[in-house]
Design a protein around this motif. Structure first.
Motif, PDB file in Angstrom:
ATOM      1  N   GLU A   1      14.599  -5.161   5.577  1.00  0.00           N
ATOM      2  CA  GLU A   1      14.075  -5.751   6.802  1.00  0.00           C
ATOM      3  C   GLU A   1      13.333  -4.635   7.525  1.00  0.00           C
ATOM      4  O   GLU A   1      13.905  -3.580   7.789  1.00  0.00           O
ATOM      5  CB  GLU A   1      15.209  -6.275   7.689  1.00  0.00           C
ATOM      6  CG  GLU A   1      16.060  -7.344   7.036  1.00  0.00           C
ATOM      7  CD  GLU A   1      15.317  -8.657   6.853  1.00  0.00           C
ATOM      8  OE1 GLU A   1      14.391  -8.945   7.627  1.00  0.00           O
ATOM      9  OE2 GLU A   1      15.673  -9.395   5.915  1.00  0.00           O
ATOM     10  N   THR A   2      12.082  -4.855   7.832  1.00  0.00           N
ATOM     11  CA  THR A   2      11.279  -3.803   8.444  1.00  0.00           C
ATOM     12  C   THR A   2      10.304  -4.398   9.445  1.00  0.00           C
ATOM     13  O   THR A   2      10.230  -5.612   9.602  1.00  0.00           O
ATOM     14  CB  THR A   2      10.548  -2.995   7.350  1.00  0.00           C
ATOM     15  OG1 THR A   2       9.937  -1.849   7.941  1.00  0.00           O
ATOM     16  CG2 THR A   2       9.525  -3.825   6.630  1.00  0.00           C
ATOM     17  N   VAL A   3       9.584  -3.538  10.111  1.00  0.00           N
ATOM     18  CA  VAL A   3       8.544  -3.969  11.037  1.00  0.00           C
ATOM     19  C   VAL A   3       7.255  -3.264  10.628  1.00  0.00           C
ATOM     20  O   VAL A   3       7.207  -2.038  10.512  1.00  0.00           O
ATOM     21  CB  VAL A   3       8.901  -3.617  12.498  1.00  0.00           C
ATOM     22  CG1 VAL A   3       7.754  -3.972  13.429  1.00  0.00           C
ATOM     23  CG2 VAL A   3      10.176  -4.331  12.918  1.00  0.00           C
ATOM     24  N   PHE A   4       6.223  -4.050  10.384  1.00  0.00           N
ATOM     25  CA  PHE A   4       4.902  -3.536  10.040  1.00  0.00           C
ATOM     26  C   PHE A   4       4.174  -3.310  11.363  1.00  0.00           C
ATOM     27  O   PHE A   4       4.043  -4.228  12.170  1.00  0.00           O
ATOM     28  CB  PHE A   4       4.168  -4.553   9.167  1.00  0.00           C
ATOM     29  CG  PHE A   4       2.804  -4.119   8.738  1.00  0.00           C
ATOM     30  CD1 PHE A   4       2.643  -3.144   7.770  1.00  0.00           C
ATOM     31  CD2 PHE A   4       1.681  -4.683   9.313  1.00  0.00           C
ATOM     32  CE1 PHE A   4       1.386  -2.741   7.373  1.00  0.00           C
ATOM     33  CE2 PHE A   4       0.417  -4.288   8.920  1.00  0.00           C
ATOM     34  CZ  PHE A   4       0.269  -3.317   7.949  1.00  0.00           C
TER      35      PHE A   4
ATOM     36  N   ARG B   1       3.407  -5.388  16.393  1.00  0.00           N
ATOM     37  CA  ARG B   1       4.569  -5.231  15.514  1.00  0.00           C
ATOM     38  C   ARG B   1       4.844  -6.570  14.835  1.00  0.00           C
ATOM     39  O   ARG B   1       5.025  -7.579  15.505  1.00  0.00           O
ATOM     40  CB  ARG B   1       5.762  -4.749  16.321  1.00  0.00           C
ATOM     41  CG  ARG B   1       5.486  -3.381  16.965  1.00  0.00           C
ATOM     42  CD  ARG B   1       6.578  -2.898  17.884  1.00  0.00           C
ATOM     43  NE  ARG B   1       7.854  -2.710  17.232  1.00  0.00           N
ATOM     44  CZ  ARG B   1       8.205  -1.655  16.516  1.00  0.00           C
ATOM     45  NH1 ARG B   1       7.348  -0.678  16.338  1.00  0.00           N
ATOM     46  NH2 ARG B   1       9.385  -1.563  15.977  1.00  0.00           N
ATOM     47  N   VAL B   2       4.864  -6.546  13.524  1.00  0.00           N
ATOM     48  CA  VAL B   2       5.059  -7.753  12.736  1.00  0.00           C
ATOM     49  C   VAL B   2       6.309  -7.581  11.877  1.00  0.00           C
ATOM     50  O   VAL B   2       6.334  -6.752  10.972  1.00  0.00           O
ATOM     51  CB  VAL B   2       3.840  -8.013  11.817  1.00  0.00           C
ATOM     52  CG1 VAL B   2       4.026  -9.291  11.023  1.00  0.00           C
ATOM     53  CG2 VAL B   2       2.549  -8.038  12.630  1.00  0.00           C
ATOM     54  N   PRO B   3       7.372  -8.351  12.181  1.00  0.00           N
ATOM     55  CA  PRO B   3       8.574  -8.274  11.347  1.00  0.00           C
ATOM     56  C   PRO B   3       8.246  -8.658   9.905  1.00  0.00           C
ATOM     57  O   PRO B   3       7.413  -9.530   9.645  1.00  0.00           O
ATOM     58  CB  PRO B   3       9.521  -9.297  11.976  1.00  0.00           C
ATOM     59  CG  PRO B   3       8.987  -9.523  13.353  1.00  0.00           C
ATOM     60  CD  PRO B   3       7.508  -9.316  13.266  1.00  0.00           C
ATOM     61  N   SER B   4       8.899  -7.992   8.993  1.00  0.00           N
ATOM     62  CA  SER B   4       8.611  -8.221   7.581  1.00  0.00           C
ATOM     63  C   SER B   4       9.878  -8.047   6.753  1.00  0.00           C
ATOM     64  O   SER B   4      10.744  -7.252   7.085  1.00  0.00           O
ATOM     65  CB  SER B   4       7.550  -7.211   7.128  1.00  0.00           C
ATOM     66  OG  SER B   4       7.331  -7.284   5.750  1.00  0.00           O
ATOM     67  N   THR B   5       9.959  -8.794   5.690  1.00  0.00           N
ATOM     68  CA  THR B   5      11.037  -8.638   4.720  1.00  0.00           C
ATOM     69  C   THR B   5      10.386  -8.380   3.374  1.00  0.00           C
ATOM     70  O   THR B   5       9.468  -9.089   2.976  1.00  0.00           O
ATOM     71  CB  THR B   5      11.901  -9.913   4.649  1.00  0.00           C
ATOM     72  OG1 THR B   5      12.428 -10.175   5.943  1.00  0.00           O
ATOM     73  CG2 THR B   5      13.031  -9.761   3.659  1.00  0.00           C
ATOM     74  N   ARG B   6      10.842  -7.355   2.693  1.00  0.00           N
ATOM     75  CA  ARG B   6      10.299  -7.104   1.351  1.00  0.00           C
ATOM     76  C   ARG B   6      11.438  -6.780   0.403  1.00  0.00           C
ATOM     77  O   ARG B   6      12.471  -6.251   0.799  1.00  0.00           O
ATOM     78  CB  ARG B   6       9.247  -6.013   1.360  1.00  0.00           C
ATOM     79  CG  ARG B   6       9.702  -4.675   1.828  1.00  0.00           C
ATOM     80  CD  ARG B   6       8.539  -3.709   1.831  1.00  0.00           C
ATOM     81  NE  ARG B   6       8.869  -2.525   2.591  1.00  0.00           N
ATOM     82  CZ  ARG B   6       8.013  -1.600   2.915  1.00  0.00           C
ATOM     83  NH1 ARG B   6       6.763  -1.721   2.555  1.00  0.00           N
ATOM     84  NH2 ARG B   6       8.391  -0.542   3.592  1.00  0.00           N
TER      85      ARG B   6
END
Length: 98
Positions: free
Chosen positions: A83-86, A29-34
């Protein structure tokens, strides 16, 4: 490239893979902001069958105006930040079976 896929779709659940031949499943799980513009959000909406233009007939333009209003308001002339999790699933068969 922007993805409009649903991270909760069945193919993304590790438990489903474990019940098959793929018992060795590792989840990363990799936190990500897009950031997305209102137009990209509306484009995602257009890509799903429940929002197809043919379903709205003469009301389609009014629907798109309504659908654009909230993202435009929230973006306030900028982008919407998500804000999401890849999630990456790495699945292997036990014993190196193919």
């Amino acid at each position: 490239m922007t993805s409009c896929t649903d991270p909760s779709s069945p193919g993304t659940r590790p438990s489903l893979w474990r019940h098959r031949a793929w018992s060795d499943v590792t989840e990363y799980r990799v936190p990500s902001t897009r950031s997305r513009t209102s137009e990209v959000v509306l484009g995602c909406l257009r890509s799903v069958s429940v929002a197809g233009a043919d379903l709205f007939g003469a009301r389609h333009a009014a629907f798109e105006d309504e659908a654009r209003a909230l993202p435009d308001e929230l973006a306030a002339g900028g982008s919407l930040v998500e804000e999401t999790v890849f999630t990456v699933l790495l699945a292997r068969r036990p014993g190196g079976a193919q």
